[in-house]
Design a protein around this motif. Structure first.
Motif, PDB file in Angstrom:
ATOM      1  N   ASP A  13      23.760  -2.713 -60.356  1.00 21.87           N
ATOM      2  CA  ASP A  13      23.988  -1.538 -61.201  1.00 21.87           C
ATOM      3  C   ASP A  13      22.966  -0.432 -60.930  1.00 21.87           C
ATOM      4  O   ASP A  13      22.227  -0.017 -61.809  1.00 21.87           O
ATOM      5  N   PHE A  14      22.938   0.031 -59.677  1.00 19.78           N
ATOM      6  CA  PHE A  14      22.213   1.251 -59.319  1.00 19.78           C
ATOM      7  C   PHE A  14      23.212   2.226 -58.712  1.00 19.78           C
ATOM      8  O   PHE A  14      24.332   1.837 -58.349  1.00 19.78           O
ATOM      9  N   THR A  15      22.841   3.475 -58.621  1.00 17.60           N
ATOM     10  CA  THR A  15      23.692   4.478 -57.992  1.00 17.60           C
ATOM     11  C   THR A  15      23.020   4.994 -56.716  1.00 17.60           C
ATOM     12  O   THR A  15      21.806   4.898 -56.558  1.00 17.60           O
ATOM     13  N   LEU A  16      23.806   5.505 -55.819  1.00 13.01           N
ATOM     14  CA  LEU A  16      23.297   6.085 -54.569  1.00 13.01           C
ATOM     15  C   LEU A  16      23.453   7.588 -54.597  1.00 13.01           C
ATOM     16  O   LEU A  16      24.447   8.094 -55.114  1.00 13.01           O
ATOM     17  N   PRO A  17      22.477   8.347 -54.055  1.00 14.16           N
ATOM     18  CA  PRO A  17      21.311   7.867 -53.310  1.00 14.16           C
ATOM     19  C   PRO A  17      20.194   7.380 -54.214  1.00 14.16           C
ATOM     20  O   PRO A  17      20.063   7.815 -55.351  1.00 14.16           O
ATOM     21  N   THR A  18      19.385   6.471 -53.677  1.00 14.00           N
ATOM     22  CA  THR A  18      18.194   5.981 -54.366  1.00 14.00           C
ATOM     23  C   THR A  18      17.253   5.379 -53.334  1.00 14.00           C
ATOM     24  O   THR A  18      17.690   4.936 -52.269  1.00 14.00           O
ATOM     25  N   PHE A  81      23.681   1.294 -71.752  1.00  6.36           N
ATOM     26  CA  PHE A  81      24.224  -0.051 -71.938  1.00  6.36           C
ATOM     27  C   PHE A  81      25.751  -0.054 -71.990  1.00  6.36           C
ATOM     28  O   PHE A  81      26.400  -0.956 -71.446  1.00  6.36           O
ATOM     29  N   LEU A  82      26.360   0.952 -72.622  1.00  7.42           N
ATOM     30  CA  LEU A  82      27.812   1.017 -72.711  1.00  7.42           C
ATOM     31  C   LEU A  82      28.427   1.123 -71.321  1.00  7.42           C
ATOM     32  O   LEU A  82      29.422   0.439 -71.010  1.00  7.42           O
ATOM     33  N   ILE A  83      27.849   1.969 -70.477  1.00  8.44           N
ATOM     34  CA  ILE A  83      28.360   2.128 -69.114  1.00  8.44           C
ATOM     35  C   ILE A  83      28.220   0.822 -68.336  1.00  8.44           C
ATOM     36  O   ILE A  83      29.107   0.427 -67.566  1.00  8.44           O
ATOM     37  N   ARG A  84      27.110   0.119 -68.552  1.00  4.93           N
ATOM     38  CA  ARG A  84      26.916  -1.166 -67.874  1.00  4.93           C
ATOM     39  C   ARG A  84      27.951  -2.193 -68.335  1.00  4.93           C
ATOM     40  O   ARG A  84      28.404  -3.030 -67.543  1.00  4.93           O
ATOM     41  N   ILE A 104      29.779 -14.920 -54.555  1.00  8.60           N
ATOM     42  CA  ILE A 104      29.529 -13.791 -55.454  1.00  8.60           C
ATOM     43  C   ILE A 104      28.099 -13.861 -56.003  1.00  8.60           C
ATOM     44  O   ILE A 104      27.673 -14.887 -56.525  1.00  8.60           O
ATOM     45  N   ILE A 105      27.380 -12.760 -55.857  1.00 11.03           N
ATOM     46  CA  ILE A 105      26.012 -12.639 -56.373  1.00 11.03           C
ATOM     47  C   ILE A 105      25.937 -11.386 -57.236  1.00 11.03           C
ATOM     48  O   ILE A 105      26.413 -10.325 -56.820  1.00 11.03           O
ATOM     49  N   THR A 106      25.352 -11.488 -58.392  1.00 13.17           N
ATOM     50  CA  THR A 106      25.177 -10.295 -59.219  1.00 13.17           C
ATOM     51  C   THR A 106      23.719 -10.084 -59.597  1.00 13.17           C
ATOM     52  O   THR A 106      23.039 -11.012 -60.024  1.00 13.17           O
ATOM     53  N   ARG A 107      23.244  -8.855 -59.380  1.00 13.86           N
ATOM     54  CA  ARG A 107      21.959  -8.415 -59.920  1.00 13.86           C
ATOM     55  C   ARG A 107      22.161  -7.738 -61.262  1.00 13.86           C
ATOM     56  O   ARG A 107      21.202  -7.497 -61.984  1.00 13.86           O
ATOM     57  N   SER A 108      23.408  -7.396 -61.568  1.00 17.32           N
ATOM     58  CA  SER A 108      23.754  -6.821 -62.863  1.00 17.32           C
ATOM     59  C   SER A 108      23.893  -7.958 -63.862  1.00 17.32           C
ATOM     60  O   SER A 108      24.838  -8.759 -63.791  1.00 17.32           O
ATOM     61  N   LEU A 109      22.954  -8.064 -64.790  1.00 19.01           N
ATOM     62  CA  LEU A 109      22.922  -9.203 -65.702  1.00 19.01           C
ATOM     63  C   LEU A 109      24.143  -9.236 -66.615  1.00 19.01           C
ATOM     64  O   LEU A 109      24.721 -10.294 -66.861  1.00 19.01           O
TER      65      LEU A 109
END
Length: 372
Positions: A13-18, A81-84, A104-109
């Motif tokens: 759950d990050f956006t690009l660019p970063t 949090f709502l967007i997540r 499947i791997i998630t960094r988004s908890l």
């Protein structure tokens, strides 16, 4: 034949660019899966189409053609949090509909919760203390022990120990490094002392300025400046902007000493209210520094001793918020060629234990065992 068709589906759950370490970690892992001849798909909330190629170029991918990226939102969004929640639900539904039988791997908890609700097996990567509403779902409602989580992956032993009474289904996997991007180190007279990383609070940047005032015969180079403002710096201090990943190995290798002067509290963003991660961190730059073979002077923090050993692969500073001890150690070690060479050699031995290739292999092997 089944596993030859397998893809890695990675959720973040990050956006690009970063240029955040979070994103760097994810792309390093995707590149490593490509080294195993496995294609991957990354799900993120949003990326700018206009600057997409440049934003990907920053990560210095060897196998970019093996990685596809899907965005869930068409327009730029604020990651509250709502967007997540919406992101997690949409990703889980998409995977359930179109992408069954993949690793499947998630960094988004929060996405892990929806994957469990949709009965999708996955790995959950946990890199810092779980807080807020996410804690309510994962800990209070016990989704961290969902039967659809193959393993919870903790970034450090300290973080795993923090949650050892909450889950027994876990594995510790520190960050890693790609050794192929580093050249053999030549130890020489100490002149250039470098810091590579963010300038966030707790990273020790201001401490380096103070050290430089006393050590005028050394040149200090700090790479990682974003929008920070500094005034009246010593002539032997050189501030450099945040650099692309492709340039980091050369910068580290051409330095004579590397400083990792963490404070007692280490923040994960420029917001001083951001979480303190000093108890649980596994810094990317630590493993890159080891792989460069350039001797490291680092704050003696418990979590870092999971990898570092004083006078073996690094020099650890006990009273690390006191500039005098840093100054004394720099002066002392800069005159000891044999000691520098010893530390350099052992740093490389340590780095070989922590590669992205080995880290990604763990996921592949365990996924295969769970799907035989």
């Amino acid at each position: 034949m089944y596993f030859l068709k397998m893809k890695v589906l990675y959720i973040a759950d990050f956006t690009l660019p970063t240029n955040r370490a979070y994103a760097i970690h994810v792309f390093k892992m995707l590149d490593a899966f490509s080294d195993h001849k496995i294609k991957s798909k990354l799900f993120i909330p949003y990326f700018e189409k206009k600057n997409f190629k440049n934003s990907i170029k920053f990560f210095d991918l060897k196998n970019s053609k093996q990685i596809s990226i899907d965005r869930i939102f068409e327009n730029s969004i604020n990651l509250n949090f709502l967007i997540r929640l919406i992101f997690g639900y949409r990703v889980a539904k998409n995977i359930k509909t179109h992408y069954t039988n993949n690793l499947i791997i998630t960094r988004s908890l929060i996405t892990s919760v929806f994957l469990s609700l949709f009965k999708i097996k996955h790995f959950l990567e946990i890199h810092q203390e779980i807080k807020g509403l996410t804690k309510f779902f994962l800990i209070n409602l016990n989704f961290i022990n969902s039967k659809f989580i193959i393993k919870n992956i903790f970034i450090s032993k300290s973080l795993a120990n923090f949650y050892k009474y909450k889950t027994k289904k876990y594995k510790v996997l520190h960050d890693g490094v790609d050794l192929n991007k580093f050249k053999k180190k030549k130890i020489k007279k100490v002149s250039k002392i470098s810091y590579v990383g963010s300038f966030y609070k707790g990273r020790g940047v201001e401490l380096i300025f103070e050290i430089a005032k006393e050590l005028k015969n050394f040149k200090f180079y700090l790479y990682g400046k974003r929008n920070e403002k500094f005034y009246k710096l010593q002539k032997n201090v050189h501030l450099k902007p945040f650099v692309q990943q492709s340039k980091i190995p050369q910068i580290l290798n051409k330095s004579d000493l590397l400083l990792l002067p963490y404070s007692k509290k280490v923040h994960i963003s420029s917001d001083i209210k951001s979480s303190d991660n000093s108890r649980f961190m596994s810094p990317l730059k630590l493993f890159e520094s080891l792989a460069s073979g350039t001797p490291i002077l680092c704050s003696n923090i418990k979590v870092l001793r999971e990898v570092l050993k004083n006078q073996y692969n690094s020099i650890l500073i006990n009273n690390f918020e006191n500039k005098k001890e840093w100054i004394e150690k720099i002066k002392k070690v800069s005159k000891k060629y044999k000691k520098l060479k010893f530390i350099s050699r052992n740093a490389l031995i340590t780095a070989k234990k922590y590669t992205w290739f080995k880290r990604s292999a763990y996921f592949i092997n365990l996924y295969k065992i769970n799907n035989l």
